[in-house]
Design an enzyme around this catalytic site. Structure first.
Site, PDB file in Angstrom:
ATOM      1  N   ASP A 112       3.040   5.498   5.039  1.00  0.00           N
ATOM      2  CA  ASP A 112       4.177   5.158   5.888  1.00  0.00           C
ATOM      3  C   ASP A 112       3.757   4.102   6.915  1.00  0.00           C
ATOM      4  O   ASP A 112       2.720   3.469   6.764  1.00  0.00           O
ATOM      5  CB  ASP A 112       4.686   6.440   6.565  1.00  0.00           C
ATOM      6  CG  ASP A 112       6.163   6.411   6.865  1.00  0.00           C
ATOM      7  OD1 ASP A 112       6.578   5.556   7.665  1.00  0.00           O
ATOM      8  OD2 ASP A 112       6.909   7.240   6.310  1.00  0.00           O
ATOM      9  N   ARG A 131       0.838  -1.197   0.000  1.00  0.00           N
ATOM     10  CA  ARG A 131       0.000   0.000   0.000  1.00  0.00           C
ATOM     11  C   ARG A 131       0.872   1.247   0.000  1.00  0.00           C
ATOM     12  O   ARG A 131       2.068   1.200   0.291  1.00  0.00           O
ATOM     13  CB  ARG A 131      -0.913   0.018   1.238  1.00  0.00           C
ATOM     14  CG  ARG A 131      -0.148   0.097   2.538  1.00  0.00           C
ATOM     15  CD  ARG A 131      -1.011   0.528   3.704  1.00  0.00           C
ATOM     16  NE  ARG A 131      -0.294   0.401   4.968  1.00  0.00           N
ATOM     17  CZ  ARG A 131       0.608   1.265   5.423  1.00  0.00           C
ATOM     18  NH1 ARG A 131       0.937   2.325   4.698  1.00  0.00           N
ATOM     19  NH2 ARG A 131       1.207   1.069   6.588  1.00  0.00           N
ATOM     20  N   CYS A 186       2.737   7.421  10.459  1.00  0.00           N
ATOM     21  CA  CYS A 186       2.683   7.910   9.077  1.00  0.00           C
ATOM     22  C   CYS A 186       3.886   8.773   8.722  1.00  0.00           C
ATOM     23  O   CYS A 186       3.841   9.579   7.788  1.00  0.00           O
ATOM     24  CB  CYS A 186       1.380   8.659   8.821  1.00  0.00           C
ATOM     25  SG  CYS A 186      -0.051   7.605   9.087  1.00  0.00           S
TER      26      CYS A 186
END
Length: 225
Positions: free
Chosen positions: A80, A77, A176
């Protein structure tokens, strides 16, 4: 225009099992064997790293994860490092962007709107992040994460909305990849007493259905899978 969606309510599912299921469903959707499908579930404690492999944003050694009862997985995906765990509502849409007439950016914006609308139902003012800050925020605290994969116009992975997870898990990562921001939950931000989590997950599904314009929805209880 008729726009069909099958919703699978799955309960708690191991991350790798959910990943394999998404891969199978994405292949089936590409081959036109199934209609658009939405997986609604929770995961046991799991850290996931996106395709950029920013594992440096995990702040503890792998060996400590096991003692915490958490797993680490690498994925394809976008985004982060992030955390998935109990009391977090997850939606994985397996949809054809061509069929619903959306580009990648607008798709992500609608996922953000799905979480923003849910938060507003509890009096919480959430908003999309600034440039390079995907997900949904309450001021400078992240309440919902987004990481998507799009292959041949078919989506997988999706969104994670913090109902009331143990926020201590987030202390072990740079969520993230954003250093100076915190993480929050619906429980922390609202003055409203929260209903049962399955009610909140159903509300999240309803927000998704409305924002993406589905008008033919079939609900399936897949929690016994």
């Amino acid at each position: 225009m008729r726009r069909s969606l099958e919703v699978w309510k799955m309960g708690t599912v191991n991350y790798l099992e959910a990943l394999k299921l998404q891969e199978k469903l994405a292949g089936d959707r590409k081959a036109l064997k199934i209609t658009d499908t939405l997986l609604s579930l929770q995961h046991p404690p799991t850290y996931t790293v996106g395709k950029r492999e920013t594992v440096h944003n995990l702040l503890i050694p792998d060996s400590e994860l096991k003692s915490m009862g958490a797993e680490l997985h690498y994925t394809q995906r976008g985004g982060d490092i992030t955390f998935h765990g109990p009391h977090q509502a997850i939606l994985y849409p397996i949809v054809s962007l061509r069929d619903i007439g959306l580009g990648a950016r607008m798709y992500v914006e609608k996922l953000e709107l799905t979480m923003i609308e849910l938060a507003s139902m509890y009096g919480v003012k959430a908003q999309a992040g600034q440039k390079c800050e995907t997900g949904v925020w309450v001021e400078d605290r992240k309440i919902g994460a987004i990481g998507v994969r799009i292959s041949s116009g078919i989506t997988s992975h999706g969104l994670a909305f913090n109902m009331d997870p143990d926020l201590n898990y987030f202390k072990h990562i740079v969520p993230c990849g954003i250093v100076d921001k915190g993480v929050t939950s619906l429980k922390n931000e609202t003055d409203v007493e929260l209903p049962a989590e399955d009610v909140i997950q159903e509300q999240l599904i309803a927000c998704f259905v409305r924002i993406f314009g589905y008008n033919d929805v079939v609900l399936k209880d897949k929690s016994v899978l």
